[in-house]
Design a protein around this motif. Structure first.
Motif, PDB file in Angstrom:
ATOM      1  N   GLY A  52      -4.766  -8.612   7.521  1.00  0.00           N
ATOM      2  CA  GLY A  52      -5.106  -7.238   7.521  1.00  0.00           C
ATOM      3  C   GLY A  52      -3.922  -6.518   6.995  1.00  0.00           C
ATOM      4  O   GLY A  52      -2.750  -6.843   6.344  1.00  0.00           O
ATOM      5  N   ARG A  53      -3.694  -5.317   7.450  1.00  0.00           N
ATOM      6  CA  ARG A  53      -2.646  -4.461   7.124  1.00  0.00           C
ATOM      7  C   ARG A  53      -1.581  -4.384   8.083  1.00  0.00           C
ATOM      8  O   ARG A  53      -1.960  -4.392   9.261  1.00  0.00           O
ATOM      9  CB  ARG A  53      -3.246  -2.842   7.421  1.00  0.00           C
ATOM     10  CG  ARG A  53      -2.082  -1.729   6.809  1.00  0.00           C
ATOM     11  CD  ARG A  53      -2.774  -0.418   6.541  1.00  0.00           C
ATOM     12  NE  ARG A  53      -3.550   0.215   7.575  1.00  0.00           N
ATOM     13  CZ  ARG A  53      -2.921   1.018   8.635  1.00  0.00           C
ATOM     14  NH1 ARG A  53      -1.559   1.162   8.504  1.00  0.00           N
ATOM     15  NH2 ARG A  53      -3.722   1.434   9.523  1.00  0.00           N
ATOM     16  N   VAL A  54      -0.340  -4.665   7.521  1.00  0.00           N
ATOM     17  CA  VAL A  54       0.795  -4.856   8.473  1.00  0.00           C
ATOM     18  C   VAL A  54       1.949  -4.123   7.874  1.00  0.00           C
ATOM     19  O   VAL A  54       1.932  -3.775   6.893  1.00  0.00           O
ATOM     20  CB  VAL A  54       1.232  -6.599   8.246  1.00  0.00           C
ATOM     21  CG1 VAL A  54       2.557  -6.898   8.868  1.00  0.00           C
ATOM     22  CG2 VAL A  54       0.132  -7.335   8.563  1.00  0.00           C
ATOM     23  N   ALA A  55       2.619  -3.771   9.013  1.00  0.00           N
ATOM     24  CA  ALA A  55       3.848  -2.881   8.741  1.00  0.00           C
ATOM     25  C   ALA A  55       5.196  -3.800   8.896  1.00  0.00           C
ATOM     26  O   ALA A  55       5.348  -4.858   9.584  1.00  0.00           O
ATOM     27  CB  ALA A  55       4.207  -1.921   9.916  1.00  0.00           C
ATOM     28  N   LEU A  56       5.958  -3.947   7.597  1.00  0.00           N
ATOM     29  CA  LEU A  56       7.122  -4.531   7.549  1.00  0.00           C
ATOM     30  C   LEU A  56       8.489  -3.719   7.443  1.00  0.00           C
ATOM     31  O   LEU A  56       8.059  -2.518   6.537  1.00  0.00           O
ATOM     32  CB  LEU A  56       7.014  -5.655   6.369  1.00  0.00           C
ATOM     33  CG  LEU A  56       5.787  -6.570   6.482  1.00  0.00           C
ATOM     34  CD1 LEU A  56       5.755  -7.252   5.074  1.00  0.00           C
ATOM     35  CD2 LEU A  56       5.921  -7.496   7.770  1.00  0.00           C
ATOM     36  N   VAL A  57       9.462  -4.389   7.868  1.00  0.00           N
ATOM     37  CA  VAL A  57      10.861  -3.625   7.246  1.00  0.00           C
ATOM     38  C   VAL A  57      11.619  -4.573   6.351  1.00  0.00           C
ATOM     39  O   VAL A  57      11.694  -5.776   6.414  1.00  0.00           O
ATOM     40  CB  VAL A  57      11.765  -3.191   8.608  1.00  0.00           C
ATOM     41  CG1 VAL A  57      12.026  -4.628   9.483  1.00  0.00           C
ATOM     42  CG2 VAL A  57      12.946  -2.711   8.111  1.00  0.00           C
ATOM     43  N   ALA A  58      11.495  -4.099   5.193  1.00  0.00           N
ATOM     44  CA  ALA A  58      12.396  -4.500   4.151  1.00  0.00           C
ATOM     45  C   ALA A  58      13.883  -4.250   4.224  1.00  0.00           C
ATOM     46  O   ALA A  58      14.326  -3.141   3.583  1.00  0.00           O
ATOM     47  CB  ALA A  58      11.776  -4.549   2.629  1.00  0.00           C
ATOM     48  N   LEU A  75       7.336  -0.827   4.687  1.00  0.00           N
ATOM     49  CA  LEU A  75       6.430  -1.140   4.045  1.00  0.00           C
ATOM     50  C   LEU A  75       5.043  -1.167   4.802  1.00  0.00           C
ATOM     51  O   LEU A  75       5.063  -1.657   5.931  1.00  0.00           O
ATOM     52  CB  LEU A  75       6.537  -2.333   3.276  1.00  0.00           C
ATOM     53  CG  LEU A  75       7.777  -2.706   2.383  1.00  0.00           C
ATOM     54  CD1 LEU A  75       7.863  -4.154   2.161  1.00  0.00           C
ATOM     55  CD2 LEU A  75       7.764  -1.744   1.263  1.00  0.00           C
ATOM     56  N   GLU A  76       4.010  -0.535   4.343  1.00  0.00           N
ATOM     57  CA  GLU A  76       2.700  -0.851   4.947  1.00  0.00           C
ATOM     58  C   GLU A  76       2.120  -1.749   3.759  1.00  0.00           C
ATOM     59  O   GLU A  76       2.019  -1.337   2.667  1.00  0.00           O
ATOM     60  CB  GLU A  76       1.797   0.327   4.949  1.00  0.00           C
ATOM     61  CG  GLU A  76       2.316   1.264   6.067  1.00  0.00           C
ATOM     62  CD  GLU A  76       1.574   0.788   7.364  1.00  0.00           C
ATOM     63  OE1 GLU A  76       1.026  -0.245   7.377  1.00  0.00           O
ATOM     64  OE2 GLU A  76       2.325   1.538   8.345  1.00  0.00           O
ATOM     65  N   VAL A  77       1.664  -3.059   3.859  1.00  0.00           N
ATOM     66  CA  VAL A  77       1.051  -4.137   3.138  1.00  0.00           C
ATOM     67  C   VAL A  77      -0.236  -4.428   3.853  1.00  0.00           C
ATOM     68  O   VAL A  77      -0.657  -4.311   4.836  1.00  0.00           O
ATOM     69  CB  VAL A  77       2.130  -5.253   2.957  1.00  0.00           C
ATOM     70  CG1 VAL A  77       3.546  -4.756   2.417  1.00  0.00           C
ATOM     71  CG2 VAL A  77       2.104  -6.004   4.364  1.00  0.00           C
ATOM     72  N   LEU A  87       0.741  -1.183   0.006  1.00  0.00           N
ATOM     73  CA  LEU A  87       0.095  -0.137   0.073  1.00  0.00           C
ATOM     74  C   LEU A  87       0.975   1.288  -0.008  1.00  0.00           C
ATOM     75  O   LEU A  87       0.612   2.077  -0.597  1.00  0.00           O
ATOM     76  CB  LEU A  87      -1.046   0.114   1.165  1.00  0.00           C
ATOM     77  CG  LEU A  87      -2.045  -1.222   1.444  1.00  0.00           C
ATOM     78  CD1 LEU A  87      -2.578  -0.945   2.571  1.00  0.00           C
ATOM     79  CD2 LEU A  87      -2.787  -1.206   0.125  1.00  0.00           C
ATOM     80  N   HIS A  88       1.875   1.092   0.726  1.00  0.00           N
ATOM     81  CA  HIS A  88       2.837   2.448   0.842  1.00  0.00           C
ATOM     82  C   HIS A  88       4.264   2.004   1.459  1.00  0.00           C
ATOM     83  O   HIS A  88       4.496   0.860   1.942  1.00  0.00           O
ATOM     84  CB  HIS A  88       2.245   3.367   1.897  1.00  0.00           C
ATOM     85  CG  HIS A  88       2.868   4.991   2.266  1.00  0.00           C
ATOM     86  ND1 HIS A  88       2.877   5.509   1.071  1.00  0.00           N
ATOM     87  CD2 HIS A  88       3.623   5.110   3.175  1.00  0.00           C
ATOM     88  CE1 HIS A  88       3.658   6.543   1.444  1.00  0.00           C
ATOM     89  NE2 HIS A  88       3.877   6.453   2.828  1.00  0.00           N
ATOM     90  N   ARG A  89       5.288   2.870   0.964  1.00  0.00           N
ATOM     91  CA  ARG A  89       6.523   2.390   1.293  1.00  0.00           C
ATOM     92  C   ARG A  89       7.268   3.857   1.663  1.00  0.00           C
ATOM     93  O   ARG A  89       6.961   4.945   1.022  1.00  0.00           O
ATOM     94  CB  ARG A  89       7.315   1.764   0.332  1.00  0.00           C
ATOM     95  CG  ARG A  89       7.147   2.353  -0.976  1.00  0.00           C
ATOM     96  CD  ARG A  89       7.701   1.302  -2.164  1.00  0.00           C
ATOM     97  NE  ARG A  89       9.015   1.576  -2.247  1.00  0.00           N
ATOM     98  CZ  ARG A  89       9.847   0.853  -2.983  1.00  0.00           C
ATOM     99  NH1 ARG A  89       9.456  -0.177  -3.857  1.00  0.00           N
ATOM    100  NH2 ARG A  89      11.209   1.122  -3.261  1.00  0.00           N
ATOM    101  N   TYR A  90       8.156   3.842   2.510  1.00  0.00           N
ATOM    102  CA  TYR A  90       8.824   5.090   3.024  1.00  0.00           C
ATOM    103  C   TYR A  90      10.341   4.487   3.410  1.00  0.00           C
ATOM    104  O   TYR A  90      10.544   3.250   3.741  1.00  0.00           O
ATOM    105  CB  TYR A  90       8.378   5.737   3.810  1.00  0.00           C
ATOM    106  CG  TYR A  90       7.779   5.216   5.048  1.00  0.00           C
ATOM    107  CD1 TYR A  90       8.626   5.461   6.141  1.00  0.00           C
ATOM    108  CD2 TYR A  90       6.365   4.588   5.153  1.00  0.00           C
ATOM    109  CE1 TYR A  90       7.924   4.765   7.462  1.00  0.00           C
ATOM    110  CE2 TYR A  90       5.949   4.182   6.407  1.00  0.00           C
ATOM    111  CZ  TYR A  90       6.456   4.200   7.530  1.00  0.00           C
ATOM    112  OH  TYR A  90       6.243   3.799   8.707  1.00  0.00           O
TER     113      TYR A  90
END
Length: 248
Positions: A34-40, A26-28, A14-17
């Motif tokens: 559901g909506r999950v925040a991840l560090v890539a 990342l917001e996926v 959904l969004h990346r910064y």
């Protein structure tokens, strides 16, 4: 305690910064979580396997782990199925992403909404200009319903009186569905009832597109006002960007 690992999870970015010189947050939107925040980690490096994969509006299969608010992305694979939308369809896809970012909470699963989003993105990628508007309105309706923000479309909201098929009713942000004498921004009772029946079907997006396409177009302004009201903004950023580009 061992961290929980999730594998083979259907998802969309959904969004990346930026998180650091080499990594991204990342917001996926995932099907089961559901909506999950991840560090890539290392995703910005030229040699990273993440770099060509972590694109918006593309179906992905992810693996991630961790117990904190921001979990760690382990792997990401492109599932395929359609090309990246372009032009107005691309901006429309970003608009869908902004709605999900604003109206969904993290770690709150909405598997049915995920399927609707995936179908809407496929429609945007088809290149059909009519399908674009239908996909947006159908997704908006179903998102509002899933979040509990859409009033029942078979009753007047404040009085709970049934709709008269021949009378006109408007969808108002603070009052729900209400009888009005001004028919310019209203639909007839039988039209609202048709939308209500479509939303209750086993495949609501497909039913809306098949049986209520003309009505969806008429809902553009009332749905926009309702979404802005619940998002707490005068205009969503992506919607304003589309209007600015049209004016240019």
């Amino acid at each position: 305690m061992a961290s929980k690992r999730i594998a083979d999870e259907p998802a969309y970015v959904l969004h990346r910064y930026d998180w650091s010189e080499t990594s991204l947050i990342l917001e996926v939107f995932t099907r089961h979580h559901g909506r999950v925040a991840l560090v890539a980690k290392g995703a910005k490096r030229p040699t990273s396997s993440f770099r060509p994969v972590l694109l918006p509006l593309q179906p992905l299969s992810l693996a991630f782990g961790g117990d904190g608010d921001i979990r760690t992305l382990k792997s990401a694979e492109w599932v395929g199925g359609h090309v990246m939308p372009t032009g107005e369809a691309l901006l429309s896809g970003y608009y869908l992403n902004e709605l999900l970012m604003r109206l969904t909470a993290r770690d709150d699963p909405h598997s049915a909404l995920f399927d609707v989003y995936a179908a809407a993105v496929r429609l945007l990628a088809s290149g059909d200009p009519d399908a674009l508007q239908w996909a947006l309105r159908g997704f908006e309706l179903l998102l509002l319903r899933e979040m509990g923000l859409l009033p029942a479309l078979n009753l007047q909201t404040l009085t709970l009186k049934p709709l008269s098929p021949t009378e006109s009713y408007a969808l108002l942000p603070e009052a729900g569905l209400q009888w009005v004498s001004d028919v310019r921004q209203a639909l007839r009772g039988d039209q609202w009832l048709a939308l209500h029946a479509a939303l209750a079907s086993p495949s609501p997006l497909a039913t809306l597109l098949r049986e209520c396409a003309d009505l969806l177009v008429q809902l553009q302004r009332p749905l926009r006002l309702l979404l802005n009201y619940h998002c707490g903004v005068g205009a969503l950023r992506t919607r304003q960007m589309m209007l600015d580009l049209q004016n240019l």
